[in-house]
Design a protein around this motif. Structure first.
Motif, PDB file in Angstrom:
ATOM      1  N   TYR A 124       0.557  -1.120   0.046  1.00 61.46           N
ATOM      2  CA  TYR A 124       0.123   0.355  -0.344  1.00 61.46           C
ATOM      3  C   TYR A 124       0.754   1.259  -0.473  1.00 61.46           C
ATOM      4  O   TYR A 124       0.610   2.346  -0.702  1.00 61.46           O
TER       5      TYR A 124
ATOM      6  N   LEU B 161       0.637   4.423  -2.603  1.00 56.47           N
ATOM      7  CA  LEU B 161       0.982   5.964  -2.300  1.00 56.47           C
ATOM      8  C   LEU B 161       2.558   6.275  -2.593  1.00 56.47           C
ATOM      9  O   LEU B 161       2.822   7.913  -2.889  1.00 56.47           O
TER      10      LEU B 161
ATOM     11  N   ILE C 133       1.819   6.657  -6.978  1.00 56.75           N
ATOM     12  CA  ILE C 133       0.585   7.953  -6.898  1.00 56.75           C
ATOM     13  C   ILE C 133       1.846   9.151  -7.109  1.00 56.75           C
ATOM     14  O   ILE C 133       0.856  10.100  -7.925  1.00 56.75           O
TER      15      ILE C 133
ATOM     16  N   ASN D 165      -8.769   0.609   0.110  1.00 55.11           N
ATOM     17  CA  ASN D 165      -7.780   1.756  -0.236  1.00 55.11           C
ATOM     18  C   ASN D 165      -6.676   2.622  -1.394  1.00 55.11           C
ATOM     19  O   ASN D 165      -6.692   3.257  -2.281  1.00 55.11           O
TER      20      ASN D 165
ATOM     21  N   LYS E  57      -7.928   5.215  -4.530  1.00 55.50           N
ATOM     22  CA  LYS E  57      -6.810   5.998  -4.966  1.00 55.50           C
ATOM     23  C   LYS E  57      -6.394   5.463  -6.733  1.00 55.50           C
ATOM     24  O   LYS E  57      -6.364   6.586  -6.852  1.00 55.50           O
TER      25      LYS E  57
ATOM     26  N   THR F 235      -9.098   7.659  -8.363  1.00 52.93           N
ATOM     27  CA  THR F 235      -9.412   8.897  -8.418  1.00 52.93           C
ATOM     28  C   THR F 235      -8.306   9.211  -9.149  1.00 52.93           C
ATOM     29  O   THR F 235      -8.329  10.371  -9.523  1.00 52.93           O
TER      30      THR F 235
ATOM     31  N   THR G 157     -11.444  10.049   0.074  1.00 53.54           N
ATOM     32  CA  THR G 157     -11.324   9.833   1.638  1.00 53.54           C
ATOM     33  C   THR G 157     -12.667   9.155   2.036  1.00 53.54           C
ATOM     34  O   THR G 157     -12.609   8.737   3.063  1.00 53.54           O
TER      35      THR G 157
ATOM     36  N   SER H 208     -13.851   6.122   1.394  1.00 50.78           N
ATOM     37  CA  SER H 208     -12.984   4.940   1.642  1.00 50.78           C
ATOM     38  C   SER H 208     -13.286   4.258   3.137  1.00 50.78           C
ATOM     39  O   SER H 208     -12.669   3.394   3.795  1.00 50.78           O
TER      40      SER H 208
END
Length: 331
Positions: free
Chosen positions: A13, A17, A20, A143, A147, A150, A175, A178
């Motif tokens: 994860y 991040l 992204i 998540n 993401k 998004t 957010t 989620s």
């Protein structure tokens, strides 16, 4: 084995991040420019004061308390509802104060209101419960999906410097959704609330006790941005924020270990296994240091060349500000 699995899930994860910003930050920086990035940062950091009050210390305290009662469903349920009701109350108070602020401040009203969705996200945030029972799979899987959606929406709807509000809406609602989704997984996890057993006073003091030591660090990370935006310019804040995103992305790799190890350490402590707690702390520190120190020097070494290449020529100053990279080792 369970710790390794959780570490692998969180590592995956955190890798997402990292990816992204690598995908969206160059695009958003060039589309919104220093002014758009700066305005988004200024309004978001002001809203963050209210979210800090809303969260209190329930995120860390809640995960720790749930970890104590991993194998005791009734006690776990009581702890969950007691902490959740405290979170509801603090979020409601913070939300009322925020609305008063928007009414009196008047500038950037629409932007502030969309940024204020962050308070609703706090209201529905129960990720601490699943961290406490060490069920990271649910948190990570949803998540990741949110993401990815998004990212797609940002590329579809953020096309010019006038699209700051759509950009904020996409991030805020992502957010919120989620957090709401996690409530669907509570059905077989906990019992309905028994008001006489919630022990809210104890949970409030426990949350507040964890809130006090961390508030200085939390406020510090917000105040410096506000000072740049107010005392210098929105553009300068945009430049500073982009350097901060890169550093925080690297920091996320280091913090993964802390998120995974906290519930396990809490469980060992509740069983009186002091040696196990000590062993976990030493192991966490050694692994975190072995990641943080090379990352710090590597980031500092490439900063001056990397910033204009990654973000665009108007963000050239980001390279100099990225020399703050030693902050990674303070996590």
């Amino acid at each position: 084995m369970r710790i390794f699995k959780n570490l692998l899930l969180n590592g995956s994860y955190q890798l997402l991040l990292i990816l992204i910003p690598l995908i969206t930050t160059p695009y958003v920086s060039r589309i919104l420019g220093v002014e758009g990035i700066g305005l988004n940062t200024l309004t978001a950091t002001i809203v963050q004061y209210f979210t800090i009050l809303a969260v209190l210390g329930t995120n860390t305290y809640g995960a720790r308390e749930i970890a104590y009662y991993q194998n005791q469903k009734r006690e776990r349920s009581n702890a969950f509802w007691g902490i959740t009701f405290i979170s509801f109350i603090t979020t409601l108070i913070s939300g009322i104060l925020f609305l008063f602020f928007v009414l009196f401040f008047k500038k950037y009203e629409v932007i502030f209101l969309w940024q204020g969705v962050a308070l609703l996200s706090v209201f529905f945030d129960i990720s601490w419960y699943f961290r406490g029972i060490e069920n990271f799979k649910i948190i990570v899987s949803w998540n990741v999906l949110i993401k990815v959606i998004t990212i797609i929406l940002i590329f579809l709807f953020v096309r010019s410097s006038d699209d700051l509000i759509p950009y904020i809406i996409i991030l805020s609602l992502g957010t919120l959704f989620s957090n709401i989704i996690l409530w669907l997984y509570l059905k077989n996890e906990i019992y309905p609330p028994q008001l006489r057993n919630l022990n809210m006073r104890r949970h409030f003091y426990g949350s507040f006790a964890l809130f006090v030591p961390t508030i200085a660090v939390q406020v510090y990370t917000v105040v410096n941005k506000n000072m740049i935006g107010v005392l210098d310019s929105i553009g300068s804040l945009g430049v500073f924020n982009q350097s901060n995103i890169i550093i925080q992305t690297a920091l996320a790799v280091v913090s993964t270990l802390n998120v995974v190890m906290l519930p396990r350490t809490s469980l060992l402590f509740s069983k009186g296994d002091v040696a196990g707690v000590h062993r976990n702390i030493v192991k966490t520190f050694n692994i975190a240091s072995s990641i943080a120190i090379p990352t710090t020097f590597g980031l500092a070494a490439i900063s001056l060349k990397f910033a204009p290449f990654f973000l665009g020529p108007q963000f050239r100053m980001v390279g100099i500000i990225m020399l703050r990279a030693p902050l990674i080792t303070t996590n």
